[in-house]
Design an enzyme around this catalytic site. Sequence first.
Site, mmCIF file in Angstrom:
data_model
loop_
_atom_site.group_PDB
_atom_site.id
_atom_site.type_symbol
_atom_site.label_atom_id
_atom_site.label_comp_id
_atom_site.label_asym_id
_atom_site.label_seq_id
_atom_site.Cartn_x
_atom_site.Cartn_y
_atom_site.Cartn_z
ATOM 1 N N HIS A 1 39.501 30.799 39.648
ATOM 2 C CA HIS A 1 38.988 32.128 39.942
ATOM 3 C C HIS A 1 39.499 32.508 41.325
ATOM 4 C CE1 HIS A 1 35.343 31.889 36.989
ATOM 5 N NE2 HIS A 1 36.515 31.933 36.398
ATOM 6 N N ASP B 1 41.796 34.589 33.085
ATOM 7 C CA ASP B 1 42.756 35.315 33.945
ATOM 8 C C ASP B 1 42.430 36.795 34.090
ATOM 9 O OD1 ASP B 1 44.398 33.361 34.842
ATOM 10 O OD2 ASP B 1 46.143 33.882 33.655
#
Length: 296
Positions: A41, A13
Amino acid sequence: MANCAIVGINWGDEGKGRMVDYLTNHFDVVVRYQGGGNAGHTVVNDRGTFALHLLPSGIFREGVVNILGNGVALDCENLLAEMNTLRAAGVSITPENLKISDRASLLLPWHRELDGLEEARLADKKYGSTKQGIAPFYSDKYQKKTVMAGELLHPQHLKEHLADLLEWKNLTLQKVYGAKGYTLDELLAWVDKYCEAVKPYITNTTAFLRDAQKAGKSILFEAQLGALRDLDYGIYPYTTSSNSVAAYAPVGSGLPTAKLDEVVGVVKAYSSCVGEGSFVCEMFGEEGQKLRDAGA
């Protein structure tokens, strides 16, 4: 140009996708070397906002070859959906700019099911899986009980191999978890629906990467999740089930002779991560919402 690995410093993250998308202007090849579709992503560009779970983040750049290496958990079902989403937004995806290692193993429907069944069994002791089948997949891979992508190119062999695996896997599903299990017809229908469309992209990516290396091409290695989720060096057992550190890039990419010239670590101003479990703490209330808004 140097070979470079981009790795998350936290638990994932951190924004690696944006960094890969930004840096791909300087590279010829982008390789995903581990992990599956259990994290995303996020890439924001002029075509929109995209959450990539399997496709390398270089897929938006013209002239860049994107590779899913042998270390990846190849989920054809999710990959196909992802490809269709990008194509609908005008992104070109062909066997010229996307190549899948013939030595990558397939994540099969039972891997996802087993992931959910085991987390349910663990109840309040669960590991915090995203239930995308990653742990059962890598467990099977280490037991030498997965199907390699290259086997899709040999239908009769594939059918026989699936029948053998099915007999073994149904023992666990039915005897341990009390689940229904699968039939060979169900598995073959799944392969036909999701894997057939992926077959044109399957190739010997090791040979391609060797040739690229000889030609002086630059390679960007893209990790999934973060270093603290690494199976060997992370917060075990609340880790992922593969090696997300930069050192694994040559092995999982299909080019074990590759030398990493640079490693880019992406760090987040505040930590967050996908999944749940005893390690995770979640901030609620006004302060938590302010952080979410600021971090988008």
